[in-house]
Design a protein around this motif. Structure first.
Motif, PDB file in Angstrom:
ATOM      1  N   LYS A 182      13.832  45.117  42.031  1.00 32.53           N
ATOM      2  CA  LYS A 182      14.666  44.275  42.318  1.00 32.53           C
ATOM      3  C   LYS A 182      15.227  43.417  41.003  1.00 32.53           C
ATOM      4  O   LYS A 182      16.475  43.129  40.836  1.00 32.53           O
ATOM      5  N   ASN A 183      14.374  43.516  39.865  1.00 28.38           N
ATOM      6  CA  ASN A 183      14.915  42.846  38.646  1.00 28.38           C
ATOM      7  C   ASN A 183      16.084  44.038  38.077  1.00 28.38           C
ATOM      8  O   ASN A 183      16.762  43.528  36.959  1.00 28.38           O
ATOM      9  N   LEU A 184      15.971  45.244  38.527  1.00 31.53           N
ATOM     10  CA  LEU A 184      16.903  46.050  37.953  1.00 31.53           C
ATOM     11  C   LEU A 184      18.561  45.762  38.406  1.00 31.53           C
ATOM     12  O   LEU A 184      19.538  46.284  37.841  1.00 31.53           O
ATOM     13  N   SER A 185      18.666  45.018  39.328  1.00 30.06           N
ATOM     14  CA  SER A 185      19.815  44.676  40.112  1.00 30.06           C
ATOM     15  C   SER A 185      20.655  43.633  39.444  1.00 30.06           C
ATOM     16  O   SER A 185      20.024  43.017  38.402  1.00 30.06           O
ATOM     17  N   ILE A 186      22.071  43.506  39.520  1.00 30.31           N
ATOM     18  CA  ILE A 186      22.696  42.921  38.679  1.00 30.31           C
ATOM     19  C   ILE A 186      23.558  41.647  39.563  1.00 30.31           C
ATOM     20  O   ILE A 186      24.288  42.117  40.277  1.00 30.31           O
ATOM     21  N   PRO A 187      23.217  40.431  39.274  1.00 29.97           N
ATOM     22  CA  PRO A 187      23.496  39.348  40.186  1.00 29.97           C
ATOM     23  C   PRO A 187      25.079  39.401  40.138  1.00 29.97           C
ATOM     24  O   PRO A 187      25.677  39.644  39.184  1.00 29.97           O
ATOM     25  N   SER A 188      25.897  38.678  41.207  1.00 30.33           N
ATOM     26  CA  SER A 188      27.112  38.541  41.284  1.00 30.33           C
ATOM     27  C   SER A 188      27.525  37.397  40.155  1.00 30.33           C
ATOM     28  O   SER A 188      26.717  36.700  39.850  1.00 30.33           O
ATOM     29  N   ALA A 189      28.737  37.481  39.759  1.00 33.42           N
ATOM     30  CA  ALA A 189      29.073  36.572  38.765  1.00 33.42           C
ATOM     31  C   ALA A 189      30.457  36.531  38.736  1.00 33.42           C
ATOM     32  O   ALA A 189      31.216  37.370  39.275  1.00 33.42           O
ATOM     33  N   ASP A 190      31.267  35.285  38.369  1.00 38.38           N
ATOM     34  CA  ASP A 190      32.644  35.175  38.305  1.00 38.38           C
ATOM     35  C   ASP A 190      33.256  35.972  37.239  1.00 38.38           C
ATOM     36  O   ASP A 190      32.838  35.899  36.296  1.00 38.38           O
ATOM     37  N   ILE A 191      34.612  36.372  37.666  1.00 35.92           N
ATOM     38  CA  ILE A 191      35.304  37.365  36.540  1.00 35.92           C
ATOM     39  C   ILE A 191      36.425  36.618  36.068  1.00 35.92           C
ATOM     40  O   ILE A 191      37.326  36.106  37.098  1.00 35.92           O
ATOM     41  N   SER A 192      36.402  36.215  34.830  1.00 32.86           N
ATOM     42  CA  SER A 192      37.649  35.542  34.433  1.00 32.86           C
ATOM     43  C   SER A 192      38.509  36.396  33.324  1.00 32.86           C
ATOM     44  O   SER A 192      37.718  37.019  32.475  1.00 32.86           O
ATOM     45  N   SER A 193      39.497  36.007  33.118  1.00 33.93           N
ATOM     46  CA  SER A 193      40.256  36.919  31.717  1.00 33.93           C
ATOM     47  C   SER A 193      40.989  35.918  31.254  1.00 33.93           C
ATOM     48  O   SER A 193      41.822  35.074  31.914  1.00 33.93           O
ATOM     49  N   ASP A 194      41.016  35.666  29.944  1.00 32.17           N
ATOM     50  CA  ASP A 194      42.130  34.919  29.183  1.00 32.17           C
ATOM     51  C   ASP A 194      43.469  35.704  28.736  1.00 32.17           C
ATOM     52  O   ASP A 194      44.445  35.205  28.044  1.00 32.17           O
ATOM     53  N   TYR A 195      43.601  36.859  29.358  1.00 31.39           N
ATOM     54  CA  TYR A 195      44.805  37.858  28.742  1.00 31.39           C
ATOM     55  C   TYR A 195      45.816  37.478  29.826  1.00 31.39           C
ATOM     56  O   TYR A 195      45.524  37.442  31.011  1.00 31.39           O
ATOM     57  N   ALA A 196      46.875  37.526  29.268  1.00 28.80           N
ATOM     58  CA  ALA A 196      48.286  37.429  30.121  1.00 28.80           C
ATOM     59  C   ALA A 196      49.035  38.578  29.710  1.00 28.80           C
ATOM     60  O   ALA A 196      49.505  38.681  28.408  1.00 28.80           O
ATOM     61  N   THR A 197      49.700  39.359  30.634  1.00 30.11           N
ATOM     62  CA  THR A 197      50.353  40.338  30.457  1.00 30.11           C
ATOM     63  C   THR A 197      51.716  40.536  31.386  1.00 30.11           C
ATOM     64  O   THR A 197      51.419  40.691  32.578  1.00 30.11           O
ATOM     65  N   SER A 198      52.986  40.974  30.921  1.00 32.86           N
ATOM     66  CA  SER A 198      53.867  41.109  31.888  1.00 32.86           C
ATOM     67  C   SER A 198      54.058  42.687  32.136  1.00 32.86           C
ATOM     68  O   SER A 198      54.700  43.407  33.163  1.00 32.86           O
ATOM     69  N   PHE A 199      53.429  43.314  31.228  1.00 33.12           N
ATOM     70  CA  PHE A 199      53.595  45.045  31.447  1.00 33.12           C
ATOM     71  C   PHE A 199      52.030  45.546  31.783  1.00 33.12           C
ATOM     72  O   PHE A 199      51.018  45.147  31.023  1.00 33.12           O
ATOM     73  N   PRO A 200      51.845  46.226  32.954  1.00 36.10           N
ATOM     74  CA  PRO A 200      50.626  46.206  33.368  1.00 36.10           C
ATOM     75  C   PRO A 200      49.698  47.545  32.606  1.00 36.10           C
ATOM     76  O   PRO A 200      48.823  47.785  32.752  1.00 36.10           O
ATOM     77  N   TYR A 201      50.319  48.104  31.507  1.00 36.52           N
ATOM     78  CA  TYR A 201      49.662  48.953  30.824  1.00 36.52           C
ATOM     79  C   TYR A 201      49.816  48.669  29.391  1.00 36.52           C
ATOM     80  O   TYR A 201      49.893  49.605  28.383  1.00 36.52           O
ATOM     81  N   SER A 202      49.655  47.531  28.976  1.00 33.03           N
ATOM     82  CA  SER A 202      49.740  47.069  27.464  1.00 33.03           C
ATOM     83  C   SER A 202      48.247  46.984  26.942  1.00 33.03           C
ATOM     84  O   SER A 202      47.180  47.413  27.792  1.00 33.03           O
ATOM     85  N   GLY A 203      48.251  46.595  25.710  1.00 32.02           N
ATOM     86  CA  GLY A 203      46.975  46.516  25.118  1.00 32.02           C
ATOM     87  C   GLY A 203      46.087  45.625  25.664  1.00 32.02           C
ATOM     88  O   GLY A 203      44.790  45.707  26.060  1.00 32.02           O
ATOM     89  N   ASP A 204      46.834  44.175  26.176  1.00 33.14           N
ATOM     90  CA  ASP A 204      45.896  43.405  26.914  1.00 33.14           C
ATOM     91  C   ASP A 204      45.611  43.919  28.316  1.00 33.14           C
ATOM     92  O   ASP A 204      44.579  43.455  28.566  1.00 33.14           O
ATOM     93  N   ALA A 205      46.496  44.645  28.828  1.00 37.42           N
ATOM     94  CA  ALA A 205      45.913  45.221  30.285  1.00 37.42           C
ATOM     95  C   ALA A 205      44.802  46.132  30.077  1.00 37.42           C
ATOM     96  O   ALA A 205      43.797  45.927  30.767  1.00 37.42           O
ATOM     97  N   PHE A 206      44.657  46.706  29.019  1.00 38.89           N
ATOM     98  CA  PHE A 206      43.540  47.817  28.698  1.00 38.89           C
ATOM     99  C   PHE A 206      42.385  46.850  28.633  1.00 38.89           C
ATOM    100  O   PHE A 206      41.364  47.132  29.046  1.00 38.89           O
ATOM    101  N   LYS A 207      42.295  45.535  27.805  1.00 40.86           N
ATOM    102  CA  LYS A 207      41.329  44.891  27.671  1.00 40.86           C
ATOM    103  C   LYS A 207      40.856  44.189  28.904  1.00 40.86           C
ATOM    104  O   LYS A 207      39.561  44.084  29.292  1.00 40.86           O
ATOM    105  N   GLN A 208      41.798  43.836  29.815  1.00 40.10           N
ATOM    106  CA  GLN A 208      41.198  43.412  31.079  1.00 40.10           C
ATOM    107  C   GLN A 208      40.583  44.564  32.183  1.00 40.10           C
ATOM    108  O   GLN A 208      39.552  44.183  32.815  1.00 40.10           O
TER     109      GLN A 208
END
Length: 396
Positions: A182-208
């Motif tokens: 059971k300790n090998l499992s990975i508990p759920s967590a909130d996913i947040s991102s500080d990146y904002a991009t208007s192009f879906p395949y920009s450098g920031d999009a890749f980081k996302q």
């Protein structure tokens, strides 16, 4: 109705090879995709179905066009680094990543070109034929009319030889071992991102994308559902694994002798970790880069995280997955760019046609004006004479 001829370790009953797929296109029991392209393997008794390439295929075949050595099945084959590979039957190019039949004389034949002979073998026309699946190398055999009952009984005995299941191992876990698992499992967590991009395949999009993959979770209740606990377990060296991954595990241990050198888990828990690792390796080894989806990447990352938490040395797999992520993003960006460019070109073409129509309309209008120029000029003279006064000024 084609008689069942294929004995396959992955199913307790003989399978028939159908030239026509069922109308309802049932899902393949191996890959989950619809079986809508015949021929397929089928057990009508259990509604068990397999795509031809998901089921057991002849290990060797003979082709009349190439007398001599038999042709052997290979999951993939690149005989050199030229980058160009051909089928010696149809002389068209072949993809070295796809399965192929090849001879010792360095002849290569597309699977589709070899299919007539493959089907004759699977339907029992070539007698006793040894089979195996691609990737997992799950064994099988064609049970032809010439096989006696003793041979069939021996094969059925080999299929049912193993009695231990994954559920047996799970039920035998001690309290400490279950906690380890059971300790090998990975508990759920909130996913947040500080990146904002208007192009879906920009450098920031890749980081996302990287952030989403890094944040993949696999809670215990989801982790345990990944296992088919009814699957039989076999021994591979000093370890145990479900029979369908035995060949993959054997290859991994031979190639990476220090795979579990740092793991301190109990042998039983290691079995469950091996299943996850082999599942990832098997899935990746059967997936072409153009077929990769983000969900696949999420699934692979989640399983590998569990394997890493078990202190298995899988950096090589992680490194390969990193390359796959980049390649996936690049291809997706390229497809997006091609679609966007095509859309722009379509709009430009449409607007160009509209512009051309407007030009034609303007020219036609100009011709009409020119044809009426005399009367228009006379009328304009009258308008000029009335300038600066009311139209009834001369009446008083």
């Amino acid at each position: 109705m084609q008689q069942p001829t294929v004995s396959y370790t992955g199913h307790p009953h003989l399978l028939a090879v159908l030239d026509d797929a069922p109308r309802d296109a049932p899902p393949c029991n191996e890959c989950g995709r619809p079986c809508d392209s015949p021929p397929i393997f089928r057990c009508a008794r259990c509604d068990f179905n397999l795509h031809l390439l998901c089921g057991p295929l002849p290990k060797t075949i003979k082709l009349d066009e190439f007398p001599g050595e038999p042709f052997r099945l290979a999951d993939s084959y690149a005989e050199d680094d030229s980058g160009e590979y051909y089928c010696d039957f149809c002389e068209d190019k072949r993809d070295p990543r796809e399965c192929v039949y090849h001879s010792e004389d360095s002849y290569f034949v597309h699977f589709k070109c070899a299919m007539p002979e493959v089907l004759r073998s699977l339907k029992g026309e070539r007698g006793d034929v040894e089979l195996r699946t691609l990737g997992k190398l799950i064994p099988g055999r064609v049970v032809s009319n010439g096989l006696n009952s003793q041979t069939t009984a021996q094969w059925e005995k080999q299929i049912t030889e193993s009695t231990l299941t994954l559920k047996d191992i799970y039920d035998s876990l001690t309290e400490n071992e279950l906690m380890e698992f059971k300790n090998l499992s990975i508990p759920s967590a909130d996913i947040s991102s500080d990146y904002a991009t208007s192009f879906p395949y920009s450098g920031d999009a890749f980081k996302q994308l990287l952030d989403r993959l890094d944040a993949v979770t696999l809670p215990w209740e989801e982790l345990i559902k990944l296992y088919n606990l009814d699957t039989k377990v076999v021994d591979v060296g000093e370890h145990q694994i479900t029979w369908d991954f035995a060949n993959i595990m054997d290859k991994l241990l031979r190639k990476h002798k220090d795979l579990i050198a740092e793991s301190r888990l109990s042998p039983k828990v290691k079995t469950f970790v091996f299943v996850l690792l082999c599942d990832v390796v098997y899935s990746m080894s059967r997936t072409k880069i153009e077929d990769v989806t983000e969900q696949m990447l999420m699934d692979w990352c989640g399983r590998l995280k569990v394997v890493q938490r078990a202190n298995f040395r899988v950096q090589l797999v992680r490194d390969q997955l990193t390359i796959v992520v980049g390649a996936y993003f690049g291809l997706a960006a390229n497809k997006f760019n091609e679609r966007a460019t095509a859309d722009f070109d379509e709009q430009i073409d449409k607007l160009s046609k509209e512009l051309e129509q407007l030009r034609e309309s303007r020219e036609q209008h100009q011709k009409l004006v020119e044809s009426a120029s005399t009367i228009i000029e006379e009328c304009l003279d009258d308008a000029s004479a009335l300038s600066y006064k009311t139209v009834g000024a001369d009446l008083l």
